[in-house]
Each structure stands twice: as structure tokens, then as C-alpha cells.
Write a protein that holds these residues in place. Structure first.
Motif, PDB file in Angstrom:
ATOM      1  N   GLU A   1      26.216  70.050  46.139  1.00 58.46           N
ATOM      2  CA  GLU A   1      27.660  69.935  46.387  1.00 58.46           C
ATOM      3  C   GLU A   1      28.100  68.475  46.328  1.00 58.46           C
ATOM      4  OE1 GLU A   1      28.622  73.637  49.417  1.00 58.46           O
ATOM      5  OE2 GLU A   1      27.542  71.894  50.212  1.00 58.46           O
ATOM      6  N   ILE A   2      27.284  67.605  46.903  1.00 58.48           N
ATOM      7  CA  ILE A   2      27.605  66.180  46.897  1.00 58.48           C
ATOM      8  C   ILE A   2      27.628  65.654  45.466  1.00 58.48           C
ATOM      9  CG2 ILE A   2      26.764  63.888  47.567  1.00 58.48           C
ATOM     10  CD1 ILE A   2      25.700  65.217  50.168  1.00 58.48           C
ATOM     11  N   LYS A   3      26.665  66.072  44.667  1.00 62.24           N
ATOM     12  CA  LYS A   3      26.615  65.634  43.272  1.00 62.24           C
ATOM     13  C   LYS A   3      27.869  66.071  42.527  1.00 62.24           C
ATOM     14  CE  LYS A   3      23.809  65.753  39.108  1.00 62.24           C
ATOM     15  NZ  LYS A   3      22.590  66.244  38.481  1.00 62.24           N
ATOM     16  N   SER A   4      28.294  67.293  42.768  1.00 70.81           N
ATOM     17  CA  SER A   4      29.508  67.803  42.133  1.00 70.81           C
ATOM     18  C   SER A   4      30.728  66.986  42.543  1.00 70.81           C
ATOM     19  CB  SER A   4      29.705  69.274  42.503  1.00 70.81           C
ATOM     20  OG  SER A   4      30.924  69.747  42.020  1.00 70.81           O
ATOM     21  N   MET A   5      30.830  66.683  43.836  1.00 68.78           N
ATOM     22  CA  MET A   5      31.956  65.877  44.320  1.00 68.78           C
ATOM     23  C   MET A   5      31.914  64.470  43.751  1.00 68.78           C
ATOM     24  SD  MET A   5      32.245  66.878  48.307  1.00 68.78           S
ATOM     25  CE  MET A   5      31.015  68.069  48.725  1.00 68.78           C
ATOM     26  N   MET A   6      30.729  63.887  43.713  1.00 66.39           N
ATOM     27  CA  MET A   6      30.581  62.521  43.197  1.00 66.39           C
ATOM     28  C   MET A   6      30.978  62.475  41.724  1.00 66.39           C
ATOM     29  SD  MET A   6      29.211  60.590  45.741  1.00 66.39           S
ATOM     30  CE  MET A   6      28.232  59.294  45.058  1.00 66.39           C
ATOM     31  N   ASN A   7      30.619  63.515  40.965  1.00 70.02           N
ATOM     32  CA  ASN A   7      31.002  63.563  39.553  1.00 70.02           C
ATOM     33  C   ASN A   7      32.515  63.607  39.407  1.00 70.02           C
ATOM     34  OD1 ASN A   7      28.392  63.420  38.572  1.00 70.02           O
ATOM     35  ND2 ASN A   7      28.142  65.630  38.479  1.00 70.02           N
ATOM     36  N   LYS A   8      33.181  64.382  40.276  1.00 66.59           N
ATOM     37  CA  LYS A   8      34.648  64.425  40.243  1.00 66.59           C
ATOM     38  C   LYS A   8      35.232  63.063  40.536  1.00 66.59           C
ATOM     39  CE  LYS A   8      35.360  69.205  41.750  1.00 66.59           C
ATOM     40  NZ  LYS A   8      35.888  70.038  42.856  1.00 66.59           N
ATOM     41  N   TRP A   9      34.695  62.403  41.571  1.00 70.61           N
ATOM     42  CA  TRP A   9      35.214  61.091  41.957  1.00 70.61           C
ATOM     43  C   TRP A   9      34.959  60.054  40.873  1.00 70.61           C
ATOM     44  CZ3 TRP A   9      32.591  61.653  47.319  1.00 70.61           C
ATOM     45  CH2 TRP A   9      33.396  62.446  48.138  1.00 70.61           C
ATOM     46  N   ASN A  10      33.791  60.120  40.220  1.00 73.05           N
ATOM     47  CA  ASN A  10      33.436  59.117  39.218  1.00 73.05           C
ATOM     48  C   ASN A  10      34.226  59.265  37.926  1.00 73.05           C
ATOM     49  OD1 ASN A  10      31.595  57.904  40.928  1.00 73.05           O
ATOM     50  ND2 ASN A  10      29.878  59.093  40.175  1.00 73.05           N
ATOM     51  N   THR A  11      34.742  60.456  37.652  1.00 70.37           N
ATOM     52  CA  THR A  11      35.521  60.645  36.440  1.00 70.37           C
ATOM     53  C   THR A  11      36.999  60.343  36.653  1.00 70.37           C
ATOM     54  OG1 THR A  11      35.790  63.004  36.919  1.00 70.37           O
ATOM     55  CG2 THR A  11      33.952  62.385  35.485  1.00 70.37           C
ATOM     56  N   ALA A  12      37.393  60.084  37.884  1.00 71.71           N
ATOM     57  CA  ALA A  12      38.795  59.796  38.190  1.00 71.71           C
ATOM     58  C   ALA A  12      39.187  58.411  37.675  1.00 71.71           C
ATOM     59  CB  ALA A  12      39.042  59.881  39.690  1.00 71.71           C
ATOM     60  N   THR A  13      40.415  58.306  37.242  1.00 66.16           N
ATOM     61  CA  THR A  13      40.968  57.025  36.818  1.00 66.16           C
ATOM     62  C   THR A  13      41.978  56.582  37.862  1.00 66.16           C
ATOM     63  OG1 THR A  13      42.735  58.096  35.592  1.00 66.16           O
ATOM     64  CG2 THR A  13      40.701  57.625  34.378  1.00 66.16           C
TER      65      THR A  13
END
Length: 143
Positions: free
Chosen positions: A65-77
Motif C-alpha cells: 500500500e505504501i509503495k502504491s501511495m509513494m508512486n502516486k506522490w512521485n508522479t505528481a507535478t
């Protein structure tokens, strides 16, 4: 730019080098570069990410779940402030859902009068929260 070798990062984040290796293997964090001697070098942003990971682990999120959230955060501009706030809202809702599930056994152990009294204060707040989310989703800008 500050770069940390694995031992320095582990000490700064107050976790083990083995944990950093594991998180790197899982793709939760990644080295910024390699030194001349082929040491992995991690950025200060990685230290911040490790702090975020530890916080989420304390809130009982799984590493997946953390990995999924981190991926969302890292793709944000920078232009996605609204998206960031929605992600935070989603995280808060998931945390609250977990807390409610943890309370269920205790609530079921209460006498009916006690349970009714305990839930009476929460129901108006919960309804208001759900109504606010419904309004946001139904009256927001078209998607």
C-alpha cells in the motif's frame, strides 16, 4: 546536494542498513547515483521518503500500500495540488476506516445504552463528513 551512503542514511533515518536494502529492492526508494567506489548514494529526498514510510507503517499500512501511495506522490507535478490533497484525504479515510474496524470488537462488548451514547456523538460528524465528500464528488468540476 547532500548525498548519503547507506550507513549514513540508515543512521539519519534511525533504521537498519538491511531495511534500506529491502526498501530499495522493493522499489520504495532508489539510490540517486553511485560513488567512484560503487557505493549507492541516496539523496535528502530519500531520507524524507523514509520518514514518510515509517509514519505510514505506524498507521498500519502494508509495504505494498505504501509503495502504491509513494508512486502516486512521485508522479505528481506542482500543478496537482488538488490531487495531492485528495490523496491525503484518501489516506485519512483509510486510516479512519482501520480505526473504526479496530473499535468494532470493543463497541460490540458494550451494553446497548453505552454503545448508543458512544455512537451518538460520532454519527452527526460522520454524516457531515460523508456529505462533504459527496458534494465534492458530485458538484466538483466535470472530470
Amino acid at each position: 546536494m547532500i548525498l548519503y551512503r547507506i550507513g549514513e542514511l540508515a543512521k539519519a533515518a534511525n533504521i537498519s542498513e538491511r531495511t534500506i536494502d529491502y526498501y530499495t529492492k522493493l522499489g520504495l526508494i532508489a539510490p540517486e547515483s553511485r560513488s567512484m567506489k560503487n557505493y549507492r548514494l541516496y539523496s535528502h529526498e530519500t531520507l524524507i521518503a523514509l520518514e514518510r514510510i515509517n509514519q505510514l507503517k505506524q498507521e498500519k499500512y502494508t509495504l505494498e500500500e505504501i509503495k502504491s501511495m509513494m508512486n502516486k506522490w512521485n508522479t505528481a507535478t506542482p500543478e496537482t495540488d488538488v490531487s495531492d490533497k485528495l490523496v491525503l484525504l484518501e489516506l485519512q479515510m483509510q486510516r479512519l476506516e482501520r480505526e473504526v474496524k479496530a473499535l468494532e470488537p470493543m463497541i460490540s462488548g458494550l451494553k446497548p445504552v453505552q454503545a448508543k451514547r458512544a455512537l451518538a456523538a460520532l454519527i452527526p460528524q460522520g454524516v457531515a463528513c460523508m456529505e462533504a465528500i459527496r458534494l465534492l464528488l458530485t458538484q466538483g468540476p466535470p472530470m
